[in-house]
Design an enzyme around this catalytic site. Structure first.
Site, PDB file in Angstrom:
ATOM      1  CG  PHE A  68       0.388  16.954 -33.420  1.00  0.00           C
ATOM      2  CD1 PHE A  68       1.125  15.933 -33.387  1.00  0.00           C
ATOM      3  CD2 PHE A  68      -0.181  17.765 -32.443  1.00  0.00           C
ATOM      4  CE1 PHE A  68       1.125  15.384 -32.220  1.00  0.00           C
ATOM      5  CE2 PHE A  68      -0.123  17.385 -31.279  1.00  0.00           C
ATOM      6  CZ  PHE A  68       0.640  15.965 -31.014  1.00  0.00           C
TER       7      PHE A  68
ATOM      8  N   GLY B  69       4.599  17.197 -25.400  1.00  0.00           N
ATOM      9  CA  GLY B  69       5.758  16.163 -25.527  1.00  0.00           C
ATOM     10  C   GLY B  69       6.523  16.204 -26.602  1.00  0.00           C
TER      11      GLY B  69
ATOM     12  CE  LYS C  94       7.914  22.466 -28.037  1.00  0.00           C
ATOM     13  NZ  LYS C  94       8.039  22.608 -29.396  1.00  0.00           N
TER      14      LYS C  94
END
Length: 352
Positions: A20, A153, A208
């Protein structure tokens, strides 16, 4: 010279060159000079010689360093992209060189455990909210930086590196942090939204991950889309209840950082957390899976922390609780699923 033009005259810093971190560095390099920090001198040499970081391609204009003082001096805006397990240590390394004028926008979807010195997670049976820090809270605790933000996101690193369309949320209590994040990152293929509820956005990205592990387990068992729809929808409800208890707002959880990221990671083999669940369902041991993974699946640590947090509340989180048994108590995935199917949910939605 205005403060805004001063920011624009300097390179942007990225701390960490995992998948990332590399993806964000490349997005930033489309419009900005970029300086990246890696602790390992060999990785820095690789970046500057071959424009790759552990084999991942970097924009040729990106420059590497292993000097925290240099990157803090050269860059007023920094993007820390460090796994949660090492985040506090890195912030302590950087703290002597950070100033109140710095902007820090992190991209870490994990939590940090705060315990009295000398105490370990194995020695506690319950924790309170005061024992849990999001990464923005950790930055505020460990440094003098004030203007903190986060990215969250549906941002699978491999797709970002391929230039595929995507979007993210920059969350901060400070409007100027959101605006700078949007200015630096927004492009034709990358949309950037803003949100002032930084805690809610951080928690959306964190919580999540547990549902993504469960979704991977469903896929590993060969179950269908109906089962996944059930899991994701009930997982969303659980995520919102836990998020409220930890200080987030409903609006953040039903946005891009919540539903958007949840749908993505519950359906993608590119997700590390999904992969953990899939391999568990195929009969592999957690220790073997973790040892074999190149990067951290943050959901494993999150399940452990949230299970301890639940012990100090009257909340029930059946997906997280059963996932804890699968991960840490040798509970079979099939047994956990049967329990969830029989759990007495009487109301579909009761938080709106």
């Amino acid at each position: 010279m205005s403060s805004k033009s001063f920011l624009r005259d300097k390179p942007v810093g990225v701390i960490g060159v995992g998948s990332f971190g590399v993806a964000i560095a490349n997005l930033l390099a489309e419009k900005n000079r970029v300086l990246v920090y890696a602790r390992d001198p060999e990785v820095v040499a690789e970046i500057n010689a071959t424009h790759t970081a552990r084999g991942r391609a970097l924009d040729p204009s990106v420059v590497g360093t292993n000097d925290p003082e240099l990157i803090c001096d050269r860059c007023d805006i920094l993007f820390p992209m460090i796994p949660s397990g090492g985040f506090r240590e890195v912030m302590r390394v950087f703290a002597p060189f950070l100033h109140p004028y710095h902007f820090l926008i992190h991209g870490t979807k994990g939590l940090s455990l705060n315990l009295p010195e000398g105490q370990t997670i194995e020695e506690v049976t319950r924790i309170g909210r005061e024992n849990i820090s999001t990464m923005s809270e950790l930055i505020l605790d460990e440094t003098v930086v004030v203007r903190v933000g986060c990215l969250a996101g549906p941002n699978l690193a491999k797709e970002l590196m391929l230039g595929q369309p995507a979007a993210t949320v920059v969350a901060s209590r400070y409007k100027e942090v959101i605006l700078e994040g949007q200015r630096l990152l927004r492009s034709d293929n990358f949309q950037v939204y803003g949100n002032s509820d930084i805690i809610g956005v951080e928690l959306s990205g964190v919580l999540k991950n547990t549902i993504a592990i469960a979704a991977g387990a469903l896929s590993g068992l060969g179950l269908g889309e109906n089962a996944k729809g059930l899991l994701v929808s009930r997982g969303m409800v659980e995520l919102i209840y836990l998020g409220h208890a930890l200080g987030g707002s409903t609006q953040s959880f039903i946005g891009l950082a919540g539903i958007g990221d949840l749908v993505t990671t519950c359906n993608s083999t590119l997700s590390r957390n999904f992969t953990v669940g899939y391999r568990l369902a195929k009969g592999e041991q957690l220790t073997d899976i973790v040892a074999d993974m190149e990067e951290v699946a943050e959901g494993i640590n999150t399940v452990r922390l949230i299970k301890l947090f639940l012990e100090s509340t009257d909340l029930r989180a059946p997906i997280t609780e059963n996932l804890y048994k699968v991960l840490f108590e040798s509970f079979k995935v099939e047994t956990a699923l049967q329990y969830l199917m029989k759990y007495p949910f009487n109301v579909d939605i009761d938080f709106l």
